[in-house]
Design a protein around this motif. Structure first.
Motif, PDB file in Angstrom:
ATOM      1  N   UNK A 132       0.828  -1.206   0.000  1.00  0.00           N
ATOM      2  CA  UNK A 132       0.000   0.000   0.000  1.00  0.00           C
ATOM      3  C   UNK A 132       0.862   1.255   0.000  1.00  0.00           C
ATOM      4  N   UNK A 133       0.465   2.332  -0.648  1.00  0.00           N
ATOM      5  CA  UNK A 133      -0.764   2.435  -1.462  1.00  0.00           C
ATOM      6  C   UNK A 133      -0.592   1.714  -2.793  1.00  0.00           C
ATOM      7  N   UNK A 134      -1.541   0.837  -3.107  1.00  0.00           N
ATOM      8  CA  UNK A 134      -1.436   0.010  -4.297  1.00  0.00           C
ATOM      9  C   UNK A 134      -1.631   0.820  -5.572  1.00  0.00           C
ATOM     10  N   UNK A 135      -0.901   0.432  -6.610  1.00  0.00           N
ATOM     11  CA  UNK A 135      -1.131   0.990  -7.941  1.00  0.00           C
ATOM     12  C   UNK A 135      -2.291   0.240  -8.595  1.00  0.00           C
ATOM     13  N   UNK A 136      -2.657   0.648  -9.805  1.00  0.00           N
ATOM     14  CA  UNK A 136      -3.732  -0.028 -10.527  1.00  0.00           C
ATOM     15  C   UNK A 136      -3.291  -1.424 -10.945  1.00  0.00           C
ATOM     16  N   UNK A 137      -4.255  -2.243 -11.357  1.00  0.00           N
ATOM     17  CA  UNK A 137      -3.958  -3.598 -11.810  1.00  0.00           C
ATOM     18  C   UNK A 137      -2.963  -3.584 -12.963  1.00  0.00           C
ATOM     19  N   UNK A 138      -3.204  -2.750 -13.966  1.00  0.00           N
ATOM     20  CA  UNK A 138      -2.338  -2.748 -15.138  1.00  0.00           C
ATOM     21  C   UNK A 138      -0.922  -2.317 -14.777  1.00  0.00           C
ATOM     22  N   UNK A 139      -0.793  -1.353 -13.852  1.00  0.00           N
ATOM     23  CA  UNK A 139       0.535  -0.890 -13.435  1.00  0.00           C
ATOM     24  C   UNK A 139       1.240  -1.954 -12.597  1.00  0.00           C
ATOM     25  N   UNK A 186       2.394 -20.977 -12.578  1.00  0.00           N
ATOM     26  CA  UNK A 186       1.945 -19.601 -12.645  1.00  0.00           C
ATOM     27  C   UNK A 186       0.726 -19.410 -13.524  1.00  0.00           C
ATOM     28  N   UNK A 187       0.411 -18.146 -13.762  1.00  0.00           N
ATOM     29  CA  UNK A 187      -0.657 -17.758 -14.693  1.00  0.00           C
ATOM     30  C   UNK A 187      -0.144 -18.012 -16.104  1.00  0.00           C
ATOM     31  N   UNK A 188      -0.918 -18.722 -16.903  1.00  0.00           N
ATOM     32  CA  UNK A 188      -0.432 -19.156 -18.217  1.00  0.00           C
ATOM     33  C   UNK A 188      -0.635 -18.064 -19.259  1.00  0.00           C
ATOM     34  N   UNK A 189       0.478 -17.704 -19.928  1.00  0.00           N
ATOM     35  CA  UNK A 189       0.443 -16.744 -21.023  1.00  0.00           C
ATOM     36  C   UNK A 189       0.346 -17.441 -22.371  1.00  0.00           C
ATOM     37  N   UNK A 190       0.760 -18.693 -22.429  1.00  0.00           N
ATOM     38  CA  UNK A 190       0.667 -19.448 -23.680  1.00  0.00           C
ATOM     39  C   UNK A 190       1.518 -20.698 -23.628  1.00  0.00           C
ATOM     40  N   UNK A 191       1.315 -21.567 -24.607  1.00  0.00           N
ATOM     41  CA  UNK A 191       2.178 -22.743 -24.768  1.00  0.00           C
ATOM     42  C   UNK A 191       2.074 -23.210 -26.211  1.00  0.00           C
ATOM     43  N   UNK A 192       3.046 -24.030 -26.601  1.00  0.00           N
ATOM     44  CA  UNK A 192       3.054 -24.527 -27.974  1.00  0.00           C
ATOM     45  C   UNK A 192       2.006 -25.604 -28.187  1.00  0.00           C
ATOM     46  N   UNK A 230      -8.895  -2.888 -18.882  1.00  0.00           N
ATOM     47  CA  UNK A 230      -7.760  -3.164 -18.014  1.00  0.00           C
ATOM     48  C   UNK A 230      -7.625  -4.643 -17.675  1.00  0.00           C
ATOM     49  N   UNK A 231      -8.749  -5.325 -17.494  1.00  0.00           N
ATOM     50  CA  UNK A 231      -8.698  -6.767 -17.213  1.00  0.00           C
ATOM     51  C   UNK A 231      -8.074  -7.504 -18.387  1.00  0.00           C
ATOM     52  N   UNK A 232      -8.520  -7.186 -19.601  1.00  0.00           N
ATOM     53  CA  UNK A 232      -8.021  -7.914 -20.769  1.00  0.00           C
ATOM     54  C   UNK A 232      -6.543  -7.618 -21.008  1.00  0.00           C
ATOM     55  N   UNK A 233      -6.122  -6.413 -20.669  1.00  0.00           N
ATOM     56  CA  UNK A 233      -4.706  -6.069 -20.813  1.00  0.00           C
ATOM     57  C   UNK A 233      -3.854  -6.839 -19.807  1.00  0.00           C
ATOM     58  N   UNK A 234      -4.320  -6.901 -18.570  1.00  0.00           N
ATOM     59  CA  UNK A 234      -3.521  -7.522 -17.496  1.00  0.00           C
ATOM     60  C   UNK A 234      -3.584  -9.040 -17.530  1.00  0.00           C
ATOM     61  N   UNK A 235      -4.712  -9.595 -17.966  1.00  0.00           N
ATOM     62  CA  UNK A 235      -4.886 -11.050 -17.900  1.00  0.00           C
ATOM     63  C   UNK A 235      -4.491 -11.758 -19.187  1.00  0.00           C
ATOM     64  N   UNK A 236      -4.157 -10.989 -20.226  1.00  0.00           N
ATOM     65  CA  UNK A 236      -3.825 -11.592 -21.503  1.00  0.00           C
ATOM     66  C   UNK A 236      -2.550 -12.388 -21.490  1.00  0.00           C
TER      67      UNK A 236
END
Length: 236
Positions: A132-139, A186-192, A230-236
């Motif tokens: 704290x103080x927290x920044x935004x999700x995207x940041x 972790x959170x998956x960004x992609x795989x072959x 913002x969700x789609x940017x951060x979770x993509x």
């Protein structure tokens, strides 16, 4: 008796967008609602995956830790495991897998899939805990570590939410991964490609729990946020 038709969700992805990252549920409380799940810790402290009642955290250093009962989370999904066999796959990409799953299920309800097998060129991420103080999700999500494995065995745990719930959750699929050796995840960004068995569990009930004891959440005006962008940017 566990209610295997219920998906329990604490918090919403929308509350993460402006940086409401306080931990508002303990792991002990979350595990009362399921033995399987995903989430993130206070301040986006790593990526969580719960399998067989054991809560694993992949931190920003790539370590896989079993977290204690007092670990807190701002957002999480959990349910009680009653998966059934759906199909086997051999070398399919994420898009091919999602297309196959949706052709054999329905896009109009919540469900979870669990794929155990071998994954090639899998890329994951974990975010470094912020204070704290927290920044935004995207940041906050910009301060993330990326991990890559050329070939590894493990479990891809995913939740699917109908598009009409986009914002409360991620509309579509949300994937987390844990390697069998507990040294990668972790959170998956992609795989072959992925080869293995797909299991599925469908839910007819969403139990949405909100952090009503958190003053920052209760007083926040969400009308000024670009929630979905913002969700789609951060979770993509």
């Amino acid at each position: 008796m566990s209610k295997t038709n219920i998906l329990y969700q604490h918090g919403t992805l929308a509350l993460l967008v402006p940086g409401l990252l306080d931990g508002t549920i303990t792991m002990k409380e979350l595990l009362e609602h399921g033995d399987t799940g995903i989430g993130t810790g206070e301040g986006l402290n790593g990526e969580l995956i719960i399998l067989d009642g054991v809560p694993y955290q992949v931190d920003s250093n790539g370590n896989v830790n079993v977290v204690k009962d007092d670990f807190t989370l701002p957002f999480a999904n959990s349910h009680f495991d009653e998966y059934r066999h759906l199909t086997d796959i051999d070398g399919l990409s994420p898009k091919e897998i999602e297309k196959k799953i949706l052709s054999m299920t329905s896009s109009n309800t919540f469900f979870s899939t669990k794929i155990h097998g071998t994954f090639t060129n899998i890329k994951t991420r974990a975010v470094k805990k912020s204070e704290k103080p927290y920044a935004t999700l995207s940041k906050t999500a910009e301060d993330q570590s990326i991990f890559l494995e050329e070939s590894i065995e493990g479990t891809l745990l995913s939740y699917y939410s109908p598009q009409i719930f986009d914002g409360a959750a991620v509309g579509g699929f949300h994937h987390h991964f844990l390697a069998d050796n507990h040294k990668f995840g972790g959170h998956v960004l992609g795989f072959g490609g992925a080869s293995g068995e797909i299991k599925v569990q469908q839910f007819d009930t969403l139990e949405q729990h909100l952090p009503t004891k958190n003053t920052d959440y209760m007083n926040y005006d969400f009308s000024k946020c670009d929630i979905l962008g913002d969700i789609h940017k951060a979770e993509g």
